[in-house]
Scaffold this motif. Sequence first.
Motif, PDB file in Angstrom:
ATOM      1  N   LEU A  47       0.829  -1.200   0.000  1.00  0.00           N
ATOM      2  CA  LEU A  47       0.000   0.000   0.000  1.00  0.00           C
ATOM      3  C   LEU A  47       0.868   1.255   0.000  1.00  0.00           C
ATOM      4  N   ALA A  48       1.935   1.233   0.784  1.00  0.00           N
ATOM      5  CA  ALA A  48       2.854   2.372   0.789  1.00  0.00           C
ATOM      6  C   ALA A  48       3.483   2.554  -0.589  1.00  0.00           C
ATOM      7  N   LEU A  49       3.830   1.450  -1.235  1.00  0.00           N
ATOM      8  CA  LEU A  49       4.447   1.533  -2.556  1.00  0.00           C
ATOM      9  C   LEU A  49       3.442   1.920  -3.636  1.00  0.00           C
ATOM     10  N   SER A  50       2.139   1.801  -3.351  1.00  0.00           N
ATOM     11  CA  SER A  50       1.136   2.221  -4.333  1.00  0.00           C
ATOM     12  C   SER A  50       1.241   3.711  -4.628  1.00  0.00           C
ATOM     13  N   VAL A  51       1.815   4.455  -3.695  1.00  0.00           N
ATOM     14  CA  VAL A  51       2.023   5.890  -3.885  1.00  0.00           C
ATOM     15  C   VAL A  51       2.862   6.153  -5.133  1.00  0.00           C
ATOM     16  N   ILE A  52       3.700   5.193  -5.494  1.00  0.00           N
ATOM     17  CA  ILE A  52       4.536   5.351  -6.686  1.00  0.00           C
ATOM     18  C   ILE A  52       3.674   5.601  -7.916  1.00  0.00           C
ATOM     19  N   GLY A  53       2.606   4.787  -8.058  1.00  0.00           N
ATOM     20  CA  GLY A  53       1.719   4.951  -9.205  1.00  0.00           C
ATOM     21  C   GLY A  53       1.085   6.320  -9.264  1.00  0.00           C
ATOM     22  N   ASN A  54       0.773   6.881  -8.103  1.00  0.00           N
ATOM     23  CA  ASN A  54       0.171   8.204  -8.034  1.00  0.00           C
ATOM     24  C   ASN A  54       1.179   9.296  -8.342  1.00  0.00           C
ATOM     25  N   ASN A  55       2.406   9.076  -7.927  1.00  0.00           N
ATOM     26  CA  ASN A  55       3.410  10.125  -8.034  1.00  0.00           C
ATOM     27  C   ASN A  55       4.140  10.129  -9.371  1.00  0.00           C
ATOM     28  N   ILE A  56       4.007   9.070 -10.137  1.00  0.00           N
ATOM     29  CA  ILE A  56       4.682   9.005 -11.437  1.00  0.00           C
ATOM     30  C   ILE A  56       4.228  10.135 -12.365  1.00  0.00           C
ATOM     31  N   PRO A  57       2.916  10.334 -12.596  1.00  0.00           N
ATOM     32  CA  PRO A  57       2.539  11.436 -13.479  1.00  0.00           C
ATOM     33  C   PRO A  57       2.923  12.807 -12.932  1.00  0.00           C
ATOM     34  N   ASN A  58       2.920  12.965 -11.606  1.00  0.00           N
ATOM     35  CA  ASN A  58       3.369  14.238 -11.043  1.00  0.00           C
ATOM     36  C   ASN A  58       4.809  14.522 -11.439  1.00  0.00           C
TER      37      ASN A  58
END
Length: 517
Positions: free
Chosen positions: A346-357
Amino acid sequence: MSAPTDYYTEDKEKALGSVEDEVVYAEVAPDRVIASRFGILGPLLSRLFASGIEARGVERVPESQRVSKNVWNNLLMWWSVNAVLTTIPIGVLAQSVYTLSFGNAVATIFCFGALGGIATAFIATLGPITGLRTMIITRFSSGYFGGTIYSVLNILTQLGFSTTAVILGGQTLANINPNTLPLVVGIVIIGVCCLIPCFIGYDMVHVYERYAWMVTSIIMLFLWGLGGKAGYDVNAQKPFEDTGRALSADILSFGGIVFGSFTGWAPVAADYNCRLPADTPPIRVFLLTFFGLFIPICFVEILGAALMTITDPAYVTAFADGSTGGLIAQVLSPWGHFGQFVLVLLALSVIGNNIPNTYSTGLSIQALGRPFAIIPRFFWVFLAFVVYTVAGVAGREHFSAILSNFLSILSYWTAFFIVIVAEEHFIFRRKNGPLGGYNLDDYDSPSKLPLGIAGIVAMCFGITGAVVGMAEVWYIGPLGKMAGAAYGADLGFELAAAFAAVTYLPLRVLEIKLIGR
């Protein structure tokens, strides 16, 4: 990549004889152009590009090079981006900051989410139509200088999103086994993981996002189920909910945050489908983008609101001590070590959110102007990573305050940005309109683009509307104060959009009449 012979010759002086020639050449062979600019570093850059690092930055993608035909990537990408840990705290704010009952929180998420989803999905349709990145498209309504202003706003927006993402990801990692992993280390780990696919580029971004949603969606179902086992009490917040004007103010203010969580993607929405063929049906792009945003964001934000209805003292204490990360760790605690493993994912799911940023920050820096565009995209991506990681470390103890204030302010400028671009597209650039469409070859020629007076003035009026209607802890506008009770009602994004809409239309008509572009 080999360039068409029309544009590439052995005589570089002839091929790149003017700025316009280089712009055209860069569209079809960005790797060769970049390598030729950096002299002794040219061979190294060529090897990087040959290894798979994306060379293309904000140059238009010619129709002949639009190899991607899978429009379904729009749905899968935005699903992966938003079915993540970062979306949960937005729903948490409904009760933790605005004391809304669960029912009112859900209604607000659905209504304001639909409005934000429609706005962002429209911007996404412009990618295949133009073959351009979002911030470059703004030049056709607000001119070269106006587009630069939007780029600055978008850089701040994406860096703000990234900062909140790495803080939350770091918090969650630190809560897996308390007092073992320092929060600072967790933030750095998340930041580095986000950097890698963005450094490589467009194709790797899509590969990651095409599959990440599968794991994250299952995890969200786990959280829903474990939360239910702990005991949802949908009436738990009702005794604390405001009434009358105060309740209306809470709904409007939280609604602005929800709207911002959707429209925060609008300034980057065209970046990820500009390689689709120009004849891709806009309605298909619109619908897939809309549902790719609406379903996961609503599903996860409502999950955040639902978790706040758990009244078990252990869960209340976990939230008080560890914020959202602590609450989620408590929800997964009945599963023991497997729960800790899920928490890591779940913590690593942040990667998917932060990639387009991260990826789009690099593009927005290039969109500031030619001096920035000649620097390789991956350099700006790395700089963005450094900035938001440092900011995350510095602001790690103030996550909720950063999130609530940032998302509210974000909704203000994205509202007038969307309105201005929409009026330009549907009124002035329509097939039989005053300008008859987009002359896409003009995207990097200030002398052929609009002066931008109408767009910049409308932008200023949009900012004025936001200021008079906003309601933040640090400032309440006069209209925002009138609309609410003690703390005002946030009408910032509504007034920003309205002020810009009524200003841009007549000014643009006048600008076209006097200038002709």
